[in-house]
Design a protein around this motif. Structure first.
Motif, PDB file in Angstrom:
ATOM      1  N   LYS A 151       0.831  -1.204   0.000  1.00 24.99           N
ATOM      2  CA  LYS A 151       0.000   0.000   0.000  1.00 24.99           C
ATOM      3  C   LYS A 151       0.867   1.256   0.000  1.00 24.99           C
ATOM      4  O   LYS A 151       0.649   2.180  -0.795  1.00 24.99           O
ATOM      5  CB  LYS A 151      -0.922   0.004   1.223  1.00 24.99           C
ATOM      6  N   ARG A 152       1.860   1.272   0.881  1.00 20.44           N
ATOM      7  CA  ARG A 152       2.736   2.445   0.970  1.00 20.44           C
ATOM      8  C   ARG A 152       3.496   2.665  -0.336  1.00 20.44           C
ATOM      9  O   ARG A 152       3.590   3.787  -0.838  1.00 20.44           O
ATOM     10  CB  ARG A 152       3.718   2.266   2.134  1.00 20.44           C
ATOM     11  N   THR A 153       4.033   1.579  -0.899  1.00 16.20           N
ATOM     12  CA  THR A 153       4.806   1.689  -2.151  1.00 16.20           C
ATOM     13  C   THR A 153       3.947   2.228  -3.286  1.00 16.20           C
ATOM     14  O   THR A 153       4.365   3.122  -4.032  1.00 16.20           O
ATOM     15  CB  THR A 153       5.376   0.312  -2.547  1.00 16.20           C
ATOM     16  N   LEU A 154       2.737   1.683  -3.409  1.00 14.69           N
ATOM     17  CA  LEU A 154       1.853   2.112  -4.498  1.00 14.69           C
ATOM     18  C   LEU A 154       1.362   3.540  -4.297  1.00 14.69           C
ATOM     19  O   LEU A 154       1.288   4.324  -5.251  1.00 14.69           O
ATOM     20  CB  LEU A 154       0.671   1.150  -4.606  1.00 14.69           C
ATOM     21  N   ASP A 155       1.055   3.903  -3.048  1.00 16.31           N
ATOM     22  CA  ASP A 155       0.634   5.285  -2.770  1.00 16.31           C
ATOM     23  C   ASP A 155       1.745   6.276  -3.091  1.00 16.31           C
ATOM     24  O   ASP A 155       1.505   7.320  -3.718  1.00 16.31           O
ATOM     25  CB  ASP A 155       0.223   5.427  -1.296  1.00 16.31           C
ATOM     26  N   MET A 156       2.963   5.962  -2.663  1.00 19.78           N
ATOM     27  CA  MET A 156       4.092   6.855  -2.922  1.00 19.78           C
ATOM     28  C   MET A 156       4.379   6.971  -4.421  1.00 19.78           C
ATOM     29  O   MET A 156       4.744   8.038  -4.921  1.00 19.78           O
ATOM     30  CB  MET A 156       5.343   6.362  -2.193  1.00 19.78           C
ATOM     31  N   VAL A 214     -11.325   5.808  -5.471  1.00 22.87           N
ATOM     32  CA  VAL A 214      -9.879   5.618  -5.641  1.00 22.87           C
ATOM     33  C   VAL A 214      -9.185   6.021  -4.342  1.00 22.87           C
ATOM     34  O   VAL A 214      -9.731   6.788  -3.546  1.00 22.87           O
ATOM     35  CB  VAL A 214      -9.334   6.469  -6.817  1.00 22.87           C
ATOM     36  N   PRO A 215      -7.962   5.533  -4.090  1.00 24.21           N
ATOM     37  CA  PRO A 215      -7.227   5.944  -2.889  1.00 24.21           C
ATOM     38  C   PRO A 215      -6.883   7.446  -2.922  1.00 24.21           C
ATOM     39  O   PRO A 215      -6.870   8.068  -3.982  1.00 24.21           O
ATOM     40  CB  PRO A 215      -5.950   5.096  -2.960  1.00 24.21           C
ATOM     41  N   PHE A 216      -6.561   7.978  -1.758  1.00 20.39           N
ATOM     42  CA  PHE A 216      -6.237   9.407  -1.644  1.00 20.39           C
ATOM     43  C   PHE A 216      -5.041   9.802  -2.498  1.00 20.39           C
ATOM     44  O   PHE A 216      -4.922  10.947  -2.931  1.00 20.39           O
ATOM     45  CB  PHE A 216      -5.934   9.748  -0.178  1.00 20.39           C
ATOM     46  N   SER A 217      -4.125   8.844  -2.748  1.00 21.27           N
ATOM     47  CA  SER A 217      -2.897   9.152  -3.492  1.00 21.27           C
ATOM     48  C   SER A 217      -3.167   9.485  -4.953  1.00 21.27           C
ATOM     49  O   SER A 217      -2.282   9.961  -5.656  1.00 21.27           O
ATOM     50  CB  SER A 217      -1.911   7.991  -3.398  1.00 21.27           C
ATOM     51  N   CYS A 218      -4.403   9.250  -5.404  1.00 16.32           N
ATOM     52  CA  CYS A 218      -4.771   9.606  -6.781  1.00 16.32           C
ATOM     53  C   CYS A 218      -5.173  11.076  -6.904  1.00 16.32           C
ATOM     54  O   CYS A 218      -5.334  11.576  -8.023  1.00 16.32           O
ATOM     55  CB  CYS A 218      -5.923   8.738  -7.265  1.00 16.32           C
ATOM     56  N   CYS A 219      -5.330  11.741  -5.779  1.00 13.23           N
ATOM     57  CA  CYS A 219      -5.814  13.125  -5.809  1.00 13.23           C
ATOM     58  C   CYS A 219      -4.763  14.082  -6.373  1.00 13.23           C
ATOM     59  O   CYS A 219      -3.573  13.966  -6.056  1.00 13.23           O
ATOM     60  CB  CYS A 219      -6.208  13.578  -4.405  1.00 13.23           C
ATOM     61  N   ASN A 220      -5.232  15.019  -7.170  1.00  6.09           N
ATOM     62  CA  ASN A 220      -4.364  16.044  -7.750  1.00  6.09           C
ATOM     63  C   ASN A 220      -4.377  17.274  -6.850  1.00  6.09           C
ATOM     64  O   ASN A 220      -5.393  17.976  -6.771  1.00  6.09           O
ATOM     65  CB  ASN A 220      -4.868  16.396  -9.155  1.00  6.09           C
ATOM     66  N   PRO A 221      -3.282  17.564  -6.141  1.00  6.01           N
ATOM     67  CA  PRO A 221      -3.270  18.709  -5.214  1.00  6.01           C
ATOM     68  C   PRO A 221      -3.363  20.051  -5.928  1.00  6.01           C
ATOM     69  O   PRO A 221      -3.639  21.068  -5.300  1.00  6.01           O
ATOM     70  CB  PRO A 221      -1.925  18.568  -4.491  1.00  6.01           C
ATOM     71  N   GLY A 222      -3.154  20.057  -7.231  1.00  4.21           N
ATOM     72  CA  GLY A 222      -3.242  21.306  -7.981  1.00  4.21           C
ATOM     73  C   GLY A 222      -4.663  21.707  -8.329  1.00  4.21           C
ATOM     74  O   GLY A 222      -4.888  22.818  -8.826  1.00  4.21           O
ATOM     75  N   SER A 223      -5.613  20.821  -8.060  1.00  2.55           N
ATOM     76  CA  SER A 223      -7.011  21.123  -8.381  1.00  2.55           C
ATOM     77  C   SER A 223      -7.591  22.109  -7.365  1.00  2.55           C
ATOM     78  O   SER A 223      -7.369  21.974  -6.159  1.00  2.55           O
ATOM     79  CB  SER A 223      -7.829  19.833  -8.377  1.00  2.55           C
ATOM     80  N   PRO A 224      -8.330  23.112  -7.814  1.00  2.00           N
ATOM     81  CA  PRO A 224      -8.911  24.085  -6.869  1.00  2.00           C
ATOM     82  C   PRO A 224     -10.034  23.498  -6.028  1.00  2.00           C
ATOM     83  O   PRO A 224     -10.338  24.001  -4.948  1.00  2.00           O
ATOM     84  CB  PRO A 224      -9.440  25.194  -7.797  1.00  2.00           C
TER      85      PRO A 224
END
Length: 343
Positions: free
Chosen positions: A153-158, A209-219
């Motif tokens: 999980k950690r590897t895939l999230d990172m 989807v997991p949180f790691s898929c989120c785009n932090p650049g999105s408003p």
């Protein structure tokens, strides 16, 4: 008639020896760079070995490490020969070794060419390994309590955060697997129970989807759950709106990373082959120029250097005849041994 003959006097021989000395030590630096890139490539493969089912090939990085070490040794030897070339006493001890050394350099160049070709050809193997490995990584994402998969999980999230990607092909890959462990599901909840029972394989599937898929650049705050349910979110249409999660698949992102690395290394190895060829040609000119001095005791005298003692055609024909003669002599020896064995 020698191939590409050049006239040399003392200043030209000195300049050639000094230039070659610098070129050989530059080649040693290139060898260190190839060795370092081999180590780096190996580490990068090891870092994401879990996502390749531990089936990744280390042939290319191992070859690069070997080629880097050999390059350092060969070029350091060449530099020493060039340094001693203007001293007749010192050069005399290196003279018998020059022909075997140049032949070894030819073999080394052939291995470099093989390494460069593998850098380009092995990319397809990396692509297939990533495709299968990422597919299984997503499947085992929830198995944080299973030995051997605790850090999946950690590897895939990172990886998804670092490479700005989501899923194997795209984010929809997460819809096809249960990526939340049963220990975190409230089976007393009717909605959870109905979702599990409605699936043939008794899996808790959802359009999330997991949180790691989120785009932090999105408003907009990240929408990672109920991605295909427009009514679950205000002013939202998943078919027309640009999603605030990464839409690029991790297979594409990782393959682009590894292929660009392998292409760059392959180009460097090809440049190294050219550099080694220049070193060999320069050393051949230097050694023949020293051997053909009209008066060895007079360093000021003129001499002639060349790449080949005869023309290309003559040299090729002579080499071919030597190989044929060597093959015939081996056959004669084998034929002579057979009657002895019979008696």
């Amino acid at each position: 008639m020698p191939f590409m003959p050049v006239k040399f006097d003392l200043p030209k021989r000195v300049k050639l020896a000094q230039g070659l000395w610098m070129l050989y030590w530059f080649s040693v630096m290139v060898g260190i760079l190839i060795f370092s890139l081999g180590i780096f490539f190996k580490i990068e493969l090891r870092k994401r070995s879990e996502m390749m089912d531990n089936n990744e090939s280390h042939l290319v990085p191992n070859l690069l490490i070997l080629m880097g070490i050999v390059a350092c040794g060969i070029n350091a030897f060449g530099g020493k020969v060039c340094h001693d070339s203007l001293d007749p006493i010192k050069f005399a001890k290196w003279k018998p070794m020059l022909k075997p050394y140049l032949l070894m350099c030819c073999g080394f160049n052939a291995l470099l060419l093989l390494t460069a070709l593998l850098c380009f050809l092995m990319q397809f193997a990396v692509y297939l390994t990533l495709a299968e490995g990422l597919k299984n990584s997503i499947k085992f994402y929830k198995d944080t309590d299973t030995p051997g998969r605790c850090f999946m999980k950690r590897t895939l999230d990172m990886t998804q955060i670092e490479f700005r990607c989501c899923g194997n092909n795209n984010y929809r890959d997460w819809f096809e697997v249960q990526w939340i462990s049963n220990r975190y599901l409230d089976m007393s909840n009717d909605e959870v129970k109905d979702r599990v029972l409605s699936n043939v394989e008794q899996k808790f599937l959802m359009d999330s989807v997991p949180f790691s898929c989120c785009n932090p650049g999105s408003p907009r705050p990240c929408i990672q759950h109920h991605l295909t349910n427009n009514s679950a979110h205000y002013d939202y249409d998943h078919r027309t709106e640009e999603l605030n999660i990464w839409t690029r698949g991790c297979r594409e992102a990782l393959f682009a990373y590894y292929s660009s690395m392998m292409n760059s290394i392959g180009a460097l190895v090809i440049a190294t082959i050219i550099l080694e060829s220049v070193d060999m040609a320069g050393l051949k000119y230097l050694s023949t120029a020293l051997e053909t001095m009209s008066d060895p005791e007079n360093p000021e005298c003129e001499s002639e250097g060349w790449l080949l003692e005869k023309g290309v055609k003559e040299t090729f024909t002579e080499t071919l005849s030597k190989l044929k003669l060597g093959g015939k002599s081996n056959q004669v020896e084998e034929g002579g041994e057979a009657p002895e064995a019979a008696t």
